[in-house]
Scaffold this active site. Sequence first.
Site, PDB file in Angstrom:
ATOM      1  N   GLU A 470       0.967  -1.331  -0.008  1.00  0.00           N
ATOM      2  CA  GLU A 470      -0.125   0.000  -0.070  1.00  0.00           C
ATOM      3  C   GLU A 470       0.900   1.243  -0.024  1.00  0.00           C
ATOM      4  O   GLU A 470       1.697   1.366   0.913  1.00  0.00           O
ATOM      5  CB  GLU A 470      -0.869   0.148   1.352  1.00  0.00           C
ATOM      6  CG  GLU A 470      -1.651   1.285   1.370  1.00  0.00           C
ATOM      7  CD  GLU A 470      -2.618   1.409   2.710  1.00  0.00           C
ATOM      8  OE1 GLU A 470      -3.189   2.373   2.786  1.00  0.00           O
ATOM      9  OE2 GLU A 470      -2.552   0.419   3.371  1.00  0.00           O
ATOM     10  N   ASN A 529      -4.626   5.235  -2.164  1.00  0.00           N
ATOM     11  CA  ASN A 529      -5.762   5.831  -1.496  1.00  0.00           C
ATOM     12  C   ASN A 529      -6.514   6.672  -2.410  1.00  0.00           C
ATOM     13  O   ASN A 529      -5.907   7.757  -2.815  1.00  0.00           O
ATOM     14  CB  ASN A 529      -5.612   6.112  -0.210  1.00  0.00           C
ATOM     15  CG  ASN A 529      -5.023   5.419   0.874  1.00  0.00           C
ATOM     16  OD1 ASN A 529      -5.925   4.459   1.412  1.00  0.00           O
ATOM     17  ND2 ASN A 529      -3.984   4.924   1.015  1.00  0.00           N
ATOM     18  N   GLU A 561      -7.863   2.076  -3.073  1.00  0.00           N
ATOM     19  CA  GLU A 561      -8.666   1.796  -1.814  1.00  0.00           C
ATOM     20  C   GLU A 561      -9.508   2.960  -1.560  1.00  0.00           C
ATOM     21  O   GLU A 561      -9.173   4.240  -1.308  1.00  0.00           O
ATOM     22  CB  GLU A 561      -7.555   1.897  -0.626  1.00  0.00           C
ATOM     23  CG  GLU A 561      -6.467   0.581  -0.970  1.00  0.00           C
ATOM     24  CD  GLU A 561      -5.677   0.464   0.264  1.00  0.00           C
ATOM     25  OE1 GLU A 561      -6.229   0.891   1.694  1.00  0.00           O
ATOM     26  OE2 GLU A 561      -4.693  -0.589   0.402  1.00  0.00           O
ATOM     27  N   ASP A 591     -11.613   0.086   2.188  1.00  0.00           N
ATOM     28  CA  ASP A 591     -10.466   0.452   3.180  1.00  0.00           C
ATOM     29  C   ASP A 591     -11.443   0.455   4.612  1.00  0.00           C
ATOM     30  O   ASP A 591     -12.672   1.034   4.465  1.00  0.00           O
ATOM     31  CB  ASP A 591      -9.763   1.266   3.265  1.00  0.00           C
ATOM     32  CG  ASP A 591      -8.350   1.433   4.108  1.00  0.00           C
ATOM     33  OD1 ASP A 591      -8.113   0.450   4.632  1.00  0.00           O
ATOM     34  OD2 ASP A 591      -7.690   2.357   3.938  1.00  0.00           O
ATOM     35  N   GLU A 648      -5.725  -5.525   8.569  1.00  0.00           N
ATOM     36  CA  GLU A 648      -4.861  -4.522   8.857  1.00  0.00           C
ATOM     37  C   GLU A 648      -4.457  -4.324  10.360  1.00  0.00           C
ATOM     38  O   GLU A 648      -5.360  -4.876  11.280  1.00  0.00           O
ATOM     39  CB  GLU A 648      -5.385  -3.082   8.413  1.00  0.00           C
ATOM     40  CG  GLU A 648      -5.635  -2.797   6.921  1.00  0.00           C
ATOM     41  CD  GLU A 648      -6.146  -1.486   6.487  1.00  0.00           C
ATOM     42  OE1 GLU A 648      -5.214  -0.647   6.050  1.00  0.00           O
ATOM     43  OE2 GLU A 648      -7.406  -1.218   6.942  1.00  0.00           O
TER      44      GLU A 648
END
Length: 693
Positions: A470, A529, A561, A591, A648
């Site tokens: 990420e 993101n 995300e 997310d 996560e």
Amino acid sequence: MDKRTLLAVDDAEINRKILSKLFSNDFDVLEACDGKEALDVINEHDGNIDIIVLDIIMPEYDGFYFLEKIKETEFASIPVVIATTDNSPEAENRLLDLGATDLIYKPFNPQNAVKKVNAILARYEAENQRIKSTASSLEDRHSIVMRQTNTFSAEYNFLTGKTFIDPEYSNYVHRDFCNIDIFDPTTMIGLIYRPDLDAVISFLNLGDIHETIQKYINIRILTDNNIYEWFRLALTIHIENGIKTRAILTFNNINNEMEAIKKLEIFSSIDRLTKIPNRNTFVEKTQTIIEANPETKFAIVRFDIESFKIINQLFGTSEGDSILKFIAVKLQEIIEPIKNGTYCRITSDLFAFSIPYESEELLNSIIDTLVAAVKMYPLNFDITLSFGIYIAENSEYSVRHMLDRAGVAQKATKNNYKSHVSYFDEALREQEEIEITIVSEMKRALENGEFKIYLQPKVDMRTGEIIGSEALVRWVHPEKGLISPRSFIPIFENNGFITELDYYIFATVSKQLDKWRSEGIPILPVSVNVSRADLYDPNLFPNIVKIVDTYNIPHEFIEFELTESSFISDNHKLVELTYNLQKGGFHVLMDDFGSGYSSLNSLKDIKVDVLKIDINFLPTSTSDERAGKILTSVVSMANALDLKVVVEGVETRDQADFLISIGAYEAQGYYFFRPMPVEEYEVALKKQLEAKK
């Protein structure tokens, strides 16, 4: 050829700079921070401005204020282009009805924005030319126009001493106009409303003039209805070879216009729903009071209703409006009797008031009275108010700035169940200065490459193998060092700069993947993101495709995300974006799954490819059976829906073993890897490649 002039009106300095840069090749660009300053700039330049690009949403004197006020001036014909994020037909129709010439949409597509503004101006200039070319053919219709526009005229010839009075006057004026000397105001006593007489005497005093002049005045004249009505008196003095030749007076009945303006002034000064003063009125009145009382401290207070959106959802907007009206009445009852007290509704459920500050106890008693009154509202819901207070000890700052500081204090009360009242203090002042510094440096930081990409690996917990990463952003400041994203991301989301930063991240990640490929390093998917603010960019998807395709990166290696809170707030935009991304070969991840209250509903509406389960779903220990069962159910549901799961925040071996046991195999977390600079990530990848040999 001399450049034309464009006026850019926006409260955000960064937006004004963007507009200035966009149009500087074709225009001399002037700037104004709100509607009032824009009017001042226009007056300073005598209306010599070719086109205006106007933001609508500005804190104090907004775009609606400007559109209303410019209609009252001689510069009402300057074309106004609205720069807005709202591209709905309803918004467009409303703005055009208010007098806007056309609209362009934020965030700007530079080439399209420039072309559109130039096209609007060209169309406007062509229409003006057409009007001028047909003006001569209208002269013979003069008398018809005079009647239809409630106008009559008088002309005095300085050379012959004779006066011509338009017979149309008899349709308007109560007495015989022919016996009046238009340059002897004493003959107008009884005809002109006495309080206006001195102004007329001054208006008709020609003094020592040497060139043709034209001026206007609004006065009240006794009409044939035996009442005084408003007329606009226009005087033109013609000079030939330094000698006065003719004076033309035009009387235009503007009584309906003046009545409409009066109503508009009242209407524009109050809030439409609650009928109490609006923000602009509050700011102007409070500023005047504070400046007139320099030795007095004032408390500027902002407050709103906690969870007002939930009230609207549970009880309907009609009930929500009733609550706002109730608060407005109570606010008026409490503040109106206080000398130099002012109050208003700012917007939605946000109100403000200002009073002379004598003591904290007295101010708290006023707040307690308001809170107690609201508690009495008949609703089966706990209506809680949160207050932010700024104590102004002098008029160093504008009331708008004071309101902003009260707003900063109010934020500190959110989700604070112990106290719903907060004062702006030194700590908040320091935070405000930090935010100002961040905003002032953000553009330079982007241009200088201070924003760096950090990558946090995603691993297969069964093997420990890196399967992707990420992309996270870090600000490496040349003097302050590493700045936490928590310090700047919320600010960028509020001022819109986050979209420009996100595009930078998309491009940097694509460029990095291309570099690895050229160096023979096998590339793995990298997720980036998408901020909620990005959703309002109508060109988001085509811009994403353009960036990725610039580096010829296969689309499956870039993943996007989207936070679950975005799914809750902007569902329809996310449906469209998700569909386009997946159709374009990209993968979409939800997310922070589990952090919102409508996770399952989001999954029903939007078909994502991957769930990233929020760390709060993880059991805090191996004995936390309840949390474990919830997480097991979520993973089972995801598998049934053929959705991949990435967990996560995995920080212990026990957590990893538990996740593997319930069928969740992919994870991120400090137990495996922390976010790291790209160079360290490359080293980890190379070690993994060596280990496989």
